[in-house]
Motif scaffolding. Structure first.
Motif, PDB file in Angstrom:
ATOM      1  N   GLU A 131      31.187  28.318  26.594  1.00 37.96           N
ATOM      2  CA  GLU A 131      32.340  27.492  26.899  1.00 37.96           C
ATOM      3  C   GLU A 131      33.614  28.222  26.520  1.00 37.96           C
ATOM      4  N   ILE A 132      34.612  28.152  27.379  1.00 39.62           N
ATOM      5  CA  ILE A 132      35.824  28.937  27.109  1.00 39.62           C
ATOM      6  C   ILE A 132      37.070  28.087  27.242  1.00 39.62           C
ATOM      7  N   LEU A 133      38.133  28.566  26.569  1.00 42.28           N
ATOM      8  CA  LEU A 133      39.451  27.956  26.734  1.00 42.28           C
ATOM      9  C   LEU A 133      40.418  28.976  27.318  1.00 42.28           C
ATOM     10  N   TYR A 134      40.119  30.241  27.085  1.00 43.38           N
ATOM     11  CA  TYR A 134      40.905  31.269  27.767  1.00 43.38           C
ATOM     12  C   TYR A 134      40.017  32.398  28.237  1.00 43.38           C
ATOM     13  N   MET A 135      40.547  33.158  29.125  1.00 43.68           N
ATOM     14  CA  MET A 135      39.721  34.164  29.789  1.00 43.68           C
ATOM     15  C   MET A 135      40.600  35.300  30.280  1.00 43.68           C
ATOM     16  N   LYS A 190      43.636  29.142  29.794  1.00 45.45           N
ATOM     17  CA  LYS A 190      44.680  30.145  29.692  1.00 45.45           C
ATOM     18  C   LYS A 190      44.122  31.450  30.237  1.00 45.45           C
ATOM     19  N   VAL A 191      44.801  31.987  31.224  1.00 43.69           N
ATOM     20  CA  VAL A 191      44.340  33.238  31.832  1.00 43.69           C
ATOM     21  C   VAL A 191      45.133  34.385  31.221  1.00 43.69           C
ATOM     22  N   LEU A 192      44.402  35.379  30.736  1.00 44.03           N
ATOM     23  CA  LEU A 192      45.038  36.537  30.108  1.00 44.03           C
ATOM     24  C   LEU A 192      44.988  37.721  31.054  1.00 44.03           C
ATOM     25  N   LEU A 193      45.861  38.675  30.765  1.00 42.21           N
ATOM     26  CA  LEU A 193      45.891  39.872  31.594  1.00 42.21           C
ATOM     27  C   LEU A 193      44.576  40.633  31.463  1.00 42.21           C
ATOM     28  N   ASN A 194      44.030  41.048  32.565  1.00 40.78           N
ATOM     29  CA  ASN A 194      42.828  41.869  32.542  1.00 40.78           C
ATOM     30  C   ASN A 194      43.258  43.318  32.361  1.00 40.78           C
ATOM     31  N   SER A 195      42.852  43.914  31.241  1.00 42.26           N
ATOM     32  CA  SER A 195      43.351  45.261  30.920  1.00 42.26           C
ATOM     33  C   SER A 195      42.879  46.294  31.937  1.00 42.26           C
ATOM     34  N   GLN A 196      41.772  45.993  32.616  1.00 39.81           N
ATOM     35  CA  GLN A 196      41.285  46.965  33.600  1.00 39.81           C
ATOM     36  C   GLN A 196      41.944  46.793  34.974  1.00 39.81           C
ATOM     37  N   SER A 197      42.765  45.757  35.072  1.00 34.90           N
ATOM     38  CA  SER A 197      43.343  45.465  36.387  1.00 34.90           C
ATOM     39  C   SER A 197      44.659  46.202  36.588  1.00 34.90           C
ATOM     40  N   ILE A 198      45.164  46.144  37.796  1.00 36.42           N
ATOM     41  CA  ILE A 198      46.479  46.714  38.092  1.00 36.42           C
ATOM     42  C   ILE A 198      47.559  45.801  37.543  1.00 36.42           C
ATOM     43  N   ARG A 199      48.788  46.323  37.411  1.00 28.18           N
ATOM     44  CA  ARG A 199      49.929  45.480  37.070  1.00 28.18           C
ATOM     45  C   ARG A 199      50.486  44.916  38.370  1.00 28.18           C
ATOM     46  N   TYR A 200      50.757  43.653  38.378  1.00 34.73           N
ATOM     47  CA  TYR A 200      51.315  43.027  39.582  1.00 34.73           C
ATOM     48  C   TYR A 200      52.017  41.759  39.157  1.00 34.73           C
ATOM     49  N   SER A 201      52.739  41.133  40.059  1.00 34.33           N
ATOM     50  CA  SER A 201      53.235  39.807  39.760  1.00 34.33           C
ATOM     51  C   SER A 201      53.099  38.947  41.000  1.00 34.33           C
ATOM     52  N   GLY A 202      53.258  37.643  40.856  1.00 33.29           N
ATOM     53  CA  GLY A 202      53.032  36.735  41.971  1.00 33.29           C
ATOM     54  C   GLY A 202      52.068  35.656  41.553  1.00 33.29           C
ATOM     55  N   ILE A 203      51.146  35.309  42.400  1.00 35.91           N
ATOM     56  CA  ILE A 203      50.243  34.203  42.114  1.00 35.91           C
ATOM     57  C   ILE A 203      48.850  34.691  41.773  1.00 35.91           C
ATOM     58  N   PHE A 204      48.341  35.626  42.569  1.00 33.89           N
ATOM     59  CA  PHE A 204      47.008  36.156  42.251  1.00 33.89           C
ATOM     60  C   PHE A 204      46.902  37.593  42.730  1.00 33.89           C
ATOM     61  N   ASN A 205      45.867  38.248  42.268  1.00 30.55           N
ATOM     62  CA  ASN A 205      45.678  39.650  42.595  1.00 30.55           C
ATOM     63  C   ASN A 205      44.964  39.782  43.927  1.00 30.55           C
ATOM     64  N   MET A 206      45.665  40.301  44.920  1.00 26.51           N
ATOM     65  CA  MET A 206      45.064  40.425  46.243  1.00 26.51           C
ATOM     66  C   MET A 206      44.250  41.698  46.384  1.00 26.51           C
ATOM     67  N   LYS A 207      44.223  42.500  45.314  1.00 25.03           N
ATOM     68  CA  LYS A 207      43.423  43.728  45.302  1.00 25.03           C
ATOM     69  C   LYS A 207      43.620  44.586  46.551  1.00 25.03           C
ATOM     70  N   PRO A 208      44.817  45.050  46.724  1.00 26.43           N
ATOM     71  CA  PRO A 208      45.057  45.847  47.934  1.00 26.43           C
ATOM     72  C   PRO A 208      44.421  47.227  47.831  1.00 26.43           C
ATOM     73  N   ALA A 209      44.034  47.762  48.944  1.00 23.39           N
ATOM     74  CA  ALA A 209      43.624  49.160  49.025  1.00 23.39           C
ATOM     75  C   ALA A 209      44.803  49.912  49.616  1.00 23.39           C
ATOM     76  N   VAL A 210      45.288  50.897  48.906  1.00 24.04           N
ATOM     77  CA  VAL A 210      46.480  51.599  49.370  1.00 24.04           C
ATOM     78  C   VAL A 210      46.164  53.070  49.536  1.00 24.04           C
ATOM     79  N   HIS A 211      46.561  53.615  50.649  1.00 19.43           N
ATOM     80  CA  HIS A 211      46.414  55.050  50.874  1.00 19.43           C
ATOM     81  C   HIS A 211      47.775  55.630  51.166  1.00 19.43           C
ATOM     82  N   CYS A 212      48.129  56.683  50.448  1.00 17.24           N
ATOM     83  CA  CYS A 212      49.403  57.327  50.715  1.00 17.24           C
ATOM     84  C   CYS A 212      49.130  58.712  51.260  1.00 17.24           C
ATOM     85  N   PHE A 213      49.821  59.041  52.294  1.00 19.62           N
ATOM     86  CA  PHE A 213      49.624  60.356  52.894  1.00 19.62           C
ATOM     87  C   PHE A 213      50.955  61.070  52.992  1.00 19.62           C
TER      88      PHE A 213
END
Lengths: 412, 255
Positions: free
Chosen positions: A282-286, A387-410
């Protein structure tokens, strides 16, 4: 009635159009084939609506173009009784310098009305479009909604026997959309056939008698709209699921009390609400982007023959970030007899932006239409929070949720 | 064939050309009026050009205009037909229209211009004391021959232009050259023998000469050559239909 059998269409892709003539003259091949449609067959009887679904590029537009006769198929037969009008050709030939009335004549003639016919129907067309005196002004003075109203009004008065409806209908304000919908229903009731292409699965389910699904030019499914839509959504989900991050555990701590507000008829009671992580702790934050399991239990104080359960997640501003219910998810929970307790488990990923979120629970009986119910039994807001905490393995972003974009730069 | 559509497109053609202007349709009278007046005055009275075999000051002006008006109708019909499928792309790609009918509205539209211009021409002629003869009744006949050929050629080029977009530039150049290879501003008989022999193959020679015969020389035109043009036009239309049957699918795909 529309009946098509074994329709196939290949587009030859040429480097330049001149290559096609070169091919005819020299009998050598200069093209690459692109199969837009392969062996499509279906039938739409009078008064029936057929939905066509499929992802972008599946061949839906080509099929509509073949039905309206703009594109000629390579193989197969098309049998259509009477006149076909498509909403994809809404406003064809409109000239913005000319008045609405002049454009009624041009567009009307193009979609197959005679001059006399237009003379007779122009009053009805103007009435339906609700343009009033604007009809004598050049179209360039119209808002885009007014142009659509005029275009639709002409199309529906052309007395087609078959109507090809594209996404186009989503244009215009809600009031006029409703009016169009009613008119289309009337048209269908009078025995007209409709072919309806849409990405709006709810519309397909509510409007269509049959549906087909096209993928890469092939007809994958043909049947009841509900089944075809389900199949389509499963396929889309399957495609989306690839590349999801596997879940992990996080810190656990048990909560204290939570204030809540609730509306209830007293016929049901929420007896338990708990949030777990994927290790059943059982959790209260994650940490964000981990799966969670929500369990709640409902005690019925009367027999419920078609109970449905809803869950809403709101952010600290009270804004719903996600809500659904078992009816909308096409689930059919078991009946509950008086005095029994139902246990509902929700497992979901939780990729929300760090912050505090609350859970609200809704319980209702007998669903119909799009998420409406005959009996609303309980709506309990903010029964618990997480309470949702920052996932240290995740990217930094802001907004509502992480859309997990795939980005390629050429570098070009 | 959809007559309502052809008529609506023709009407559209005129309205669109002058839409937004105060005088509107009147402009289609003003242009030819000014043009004809200029030719008559410049060549007739100012330059005093004399046409062999005529004795009035207006002779050359009449000769020039009698050839120029039909030529303009012919050239406009063909050049506009040659791009009609591209110009009407927005309609063809959305609504089922028989492609063969599209050049017809251009023939019709140019015919209206032709009639208006000719009426003005006849009006001006009456002011110069020109002697009208019943021969003028032959004009519609010659015009029909000319426009059958124009339709056939325009439809043919129109289909080809879909595949070779450059062709439309070639067509406009071709018509520049063709104009000078047709005795409109000059008289056929002044050409050297070799050129005269070559020009026999120009179908517009017999057409323009017919107008000259009617207007200037006031004699019955030679139907021998006109019949050839008519037959050529009909043969070309049959050929067009065959090509259209074979290529319609591709034309629609490419547009």
């Amino acid at each position: 009635m529309i009946k098509i059998e074994g329709i196939s269409k290949k587009f030859r892709l040429y480097h330049s159009p001149a290559d096609r003539l070169r091919e005819i003259l020299f009998h050598t091949s200069y093209h690459k084939d692109f199969t837009a449609l392969e062996n499509i067959s279906f039938e739409v009887r009078n008064g029936e609506t057929l939905g066509i679904i499929g992802q972008n590029g599946a061949g839906k537009s080509t099929l509509l173009k073949i039905l309206s006769g703009i594109v000629i198929p390579d193989a197969g037969t098309i049998h259509i009784d009477g006149k076909v009008t498509g909403l994809l050709e809404l406003g064809t030939g409109f000239n913005t310098e000319m008045t609405g009335l002049e454009n009624i004549y041009m567009n009307g003639t193009l979609i197959g009305m005679t001059h006399d016919e237009i003379d007779r129907k122009k009053e009805a067309i103007i009435d339906f479009s609700e343009l009033g005196d604007f009809i004598n002004e050049p179209i360039k003075t119209y808002s885009s909604g007014m142009v659509m109203r005029l275009a639709f009004s002409i199309a529906i008065h052309a007395d087609p026997t078959c109507f090809l409806v594209d996404e186009a209908l989503s244009v215009g304000d809600a009031y006029f959309q409703q009016k169009c919908m009613r008119k289309i229903q009337e048209f269908r009731a009078a025995g007209g056939s409709i072919v309806f292409v849409s990405h709006d699965m709810n519309a397909v389910k509510t409007l269509c008698d049959m549906a087909i699904m096209i993928d890469h030019g092939k007809m994958i499914d043909y049947g009841e709209p509900k089944d075809v839509v389900d199949f389509y959504q499963n396929m889309v989900l399957k495609k989306m699921h690839q590349g999801d991050v596997p879940a992990e555990i996080s810190k656990v701590e048990k909560s204290s009390n939570v204030k809540n507000s609730s509306i209830s008829t007293g016929e049901v009671e929420l007896v338990l609400f708990k949030i777990f992580n994927d290790k059943d702790e059982e959790i209260l934050y994650m940490d964000s982007e981990h799966p969670i399991k929500i369990i709640f239990e409902v005690k019925a104080h009367k027999d419920l023959d078609d109970p449905h359960y809803g869950l809403m997640i709101r952010n600290n501003l009270g804004l719903s970030v996600f809500e659904t219910n078992t009816y909308c998810m096409n689930l059919k929970p078991e009946k509950i007899a008086e005095g029994k307790i139902a246990r509902i488990e929700w497992v979901m990923n939780f990729p929300l932006y760090p912050g505090t979120y609350s859970f609200s629970v809704g319980i209702a009986n007998r669903g119909f239409d799009i998420g409406s119910f005959e009996e609303y039994l309980l709506l309990s807001h903010d029964v618990d929070i997480i309470k949702v905490l920052l996932n240290s393995q995740s990217i930094r972003y802001s907004g509502i949720f992480n859309m997990k974009p795939a980005v390629h730069c050429f570098i070009k | 064939m959809n007559f309502s559509l052809i008529i609506e497109l023709t009407k559209r053609d005129f309205i669109e050309r002058y839409s937004g202007s105060a005088l509107g349709f009147v402009w289609s009278f003003i242009y030819p009026l000014i043009n004809i007046l200029i030719y008559m005055i410049v060549f007739g009275t100012l330059m005093g050009a004399r046409l062999p075999g005529t004795d009035t000051v207006w002779g050359y002006g009449v000769y020039l205009i009698a050839g120029l008006i039909p030529w303009t109708a012919f050239a406009n019909t063909v050049t506009r037909s040659s791009t009609v499928f591209l110009d009407k792309k927005h309609i063809i790609s959305k609504i089922r229209v028989d492609l063969a009918t599209l050049p017809i509205f251009i023939v019709l539209s140019e015919t209206i211009t032709f009639c208006v211009t000719f009426m003005i021409f006849l009006g001006i002629l009456s002011l110069t004391g020109y002697l009208f003869t019943p021969l003028l009744l032959l004009i519609p006949l010659v015009y029909i021959v000319q426009q059958v050929f124009a339709y056939a050629l325009g439809f043919f080029l129109g289909m080809l232009v879909v595949f070779f977009r450059d062709l439309k530039e070639v067509v406009s150049i071709l018509f520049q050259v063709w104009f000078w290879f047709t005795p409109i501003v000059y008289v056929y008989q002044i050409l050297p023998q070799l050129a005269q022999d070559m020009l026999i193959w120009n179908p517009m020679l017999s057409v323009v000469s017919a107008y000259h015969d009617i207007f200037v020389y006031q004699k019955i035109p030679s139907f021998f050559f006109l019949t050839h043009v008519l037959v050529a036009g009909i043969v070309l239309i049959i050929l067009d239909c065959l090509i259209y049957k074979k290529l319609e699918k591709d034309i629609r795909d490419f547009i």
